[in-house]
Design a protein around this motif. Sequence first.
Motif, PDB file in Angstrom:
ATOM      1  N   ALA A   1      -3.458   1.899   2.503  1.00 58.20           N
ATOM      2  CA  ALA A   1      -2.698   2.523   3.578  1.00 58.20           C
ATOM      3  C   ALA A   1      -2.377   1.518   4.681  1.00 58.20           C
ATOM      4  CB  ALA A   1      -3.473   3.710   4.144  1.00 58.20           C
ATOM      5  N   LEU A   2      -3.330   0.664   5.017  1.00 64.30           N
ATOM      6  CA  LEU A   2      -3.088  -0.368   6.031  1.00 64.30           C
ATOM      7  C   LEU A   2      -1.980  -1.314   5.611  1.00 64.30           C
ATOM      8  CD1 LEU A   2      -6.732  -1.206   7.150  1.00 64.30           C
ATOM      9  CD2 LEU A   2      -4.891  -0.374   8.635  1.00 64.30           C
ATOM     10  N   GLN A   3      -1.924  -1.598   4.331  1.00 70.55           N
ATOM     11  CA  GLN A   3      -0.870  -2.464   3.813  1.00 70.55           C
ATOM     12  C   GLN A   3       0.500  -1.800   3.904  1.00 70.55           C
ATOM     13  OE1 GLN A   3      -2.197  -3.325  -0.170  1.00 70.55           O
ATOM     14  NE2 GLN A   3      -3.759  -4.797   0.496  1.00 70.55           N
ATOM     15  N   LYS A   4       0.504  -0.475   3.809  1.00 65.29           N
ATOM     16  CA  LYS A   4       1.770   0.244   3.873  1.00 65.29           C
ATOM     17  C   LYS A   4       2.275   0.401   5.299  1.00 65.29           C
ATOM     18  CE  LYS A   4       4.061   4.438   2.219  1.00 65.29           C
ATOM     19  NZ  LYS A   4       3.906   5.717   1.491  1.00 65.29           N
ATOM     20  N   GLY A   5       1.358   0.545   6.254  1.00 71.27           N
ATOM     21  CA  GLY A   5       1.780   0.700   7.646  1.00 71.27           C
ATOM     22  C   GLY A   5       0.767   1.457   8.468  1.00 71.27           C
ATOM     23  N   LYS A   6       0.948   1.437   9.782  1.00 72.00           N
ATOM     24  CA  LYS A   6      -0.014   2.059  10.683  1.00 72.00           C
ATOM     25  C   LYS A   6      -0.050   3.574  10.552  1.00 72.00           C
ATOM     26  CE  LYS A   6       0.117  -1.583  14.170  1.00 72.00           C
ATOM     27  NZ  LYS A   6       0.391  -1.940  15.586  1.00 72.00           N
ATOM     28  N   LEU A   7       1.100   4.179  10.334  1.00 75.60           N
ATOM     29  CA  LEU A   7       1.122   5.640  10.223  1.00 75.60           C
ATOM     30  C   LEU A   7       0.356   6.091   8.989  1.00 75.60           C
ATOM     31  CD1 LEU A   7       2.080   8.259  11.450  1.00 75.60           C
ATOM     32  CD2 LEU A   7       4.204   8.044  10.125  1.00 75.60           C
ATOM     33  N   ALA A   8       0.553   5.394   7.870  1.00 77.81           N
ATOM     34  CA  ALA A   8      -0.183   5.725   6.643  1.00 77.81           C
ATOM     35  C   ALA A   8      -1.681   5.552   6.862  1.00 77.81           C
ATOM     36  CB  ALA A   8       0.294   4.850   5.494  1.00 77.81           C
TER      37      ALA A   8
END
Length: 544
Positions: free
Chosen positions: A352-359
Amino acid sequence: MVIVLFVSIFISLCLYIPSSGGQGVYFPFNLVMVGIYGIAIIMLWRSSNKRRVVNPQPFIKLGYLLLLLPWLVSVQRSPGVIILLLAGVALWLLSRVSIRAGSKKKILQAIFVLALVECAIGLIQTFLPNLALHWFEYNWLRNQGRPFGIFQQVNLFGSFLATGMGCGFLLLVQEKRALLRRSYVCGLCLMAFILMLNQSRTGQLGAILIIILLALLFTFQEPSRVLASISPMLVCALAGVWVVHHITVNVDGQLYTLGRDYSASTHIRMNILKVTWQMIMDKPWLGWGYGAFSAQFTRYMAAHPELNPGHLGGWIPHPHNELLFAWFQGGVIAFSGVVLLVLGWLKNMVLALQKGKLAAGYSLLIIPLGVHLNLEYPFYQSFFHLGVFVLLLRLGMVESAVNWESVERYKTGKIGSLVATVSAVVLVGYSAIGLYTNAQLTHYERVGLADFPATLPWYFYTQPRRAEFDSMVALLVDYNVTHQEADLSRFMVWSAQWIKRNTDTNVLLSRIMIMRYRGDIRGAQEMQHLYDVIKSPVQQGPRG
């Protein structure tokens, strides 16, 4: 259909159903949730029949199986595993459904609104004791003014408010409209205030962790918005602390404050963990088995007086730590399952961190309930909390990329549809019959089990252990009138088996009196020792 589901949950979180307390299916609120989950199964099945986008992490799958399998072997002694099985099915169905960004936001809004509803109930319970007694059978003195909402337990209430705060904060940092931002801030401030009145350390710790982590995640992206929301929340929390220690509430003509002392509770919890760990070390590989923790714990304490049994605060149904509980009951297999579940969540957090802050923010939302799992036992007391946990776990899963124009539609066939429909009908039917049974048993219990049926009606078997217990206690009530020795004999045979898997001071006290009446002095002394271990100087178990 989604609106119907939300309205059903909304109503269930507002209306109190009279009961005698308890947990699992003996608590009517949980029975209501069973019926609602039955409706949800149909909805999820229809949605999962359209497109498959997500698979739970392999660690989560394997961990769930390792936790489930040893428990299923003991399903007759500990039927609560059926709820865990249903939760796994729900997660599997949710993993086959793509939840778009707009839908995720609506889910968070729904949880946030439901938490606000509980805040309103909490205000009534704290400051309007007479009204709370009438509407919710809330005993202000017994609970020291600490609100528990509709959940009948202060820590469940606190953890749900902490979860609502996490959802509200994540909504706030992604909201562009000023009016909605102000609404979220107002709601968060109210929750912070009520959480201080509730005084649940479990809920407070969960709220602090989720707000700090989300703030760290979004501070550089939205610094002014984050700081502008945390400041009034902190002020309201401090206002709640001040109210707890300085404001008095009039109850039956007497003035009381809300403040409570945590020292006894802390000491009790540390003793529980110490004894549980010692018992685990005695049987680390296979565990002690399922469904009899309280009885085994009490007997262990009676056999080991050096462990200071006089300060445990009553009978202990759970060690207040899910990792230790799984290890205690299922040995290293169940313990490994919980560890793999945690590793699966951590792995998903990295993705999720790799995908973005919202994820990443969505993945963090289960933290308040995760804290509760390590300090309490929420899912045995509230199926609603279990459902929220599963839903938030799914929201935090990173979805695989999908071409929405050419996505393949999966056909599950008539057999799958039939299984889903039958399962839903069974759950809804069980919920309805169970609620009727609860109403009947609650009535009999409140009139001292007078005229309790000698032959149990078929629907009583939706709550078999409770009905069995009531029927045996009814024998003692009948003996006081008829003086038939057969009633005592039946009770003694039943209670001898009952106390092997349950710790109940009333049953023990009845056995002691009957043994003394029959001249069994040695047996009465053994029961008295066990009774004394349970009835320690601190009469109430850990509640904070």
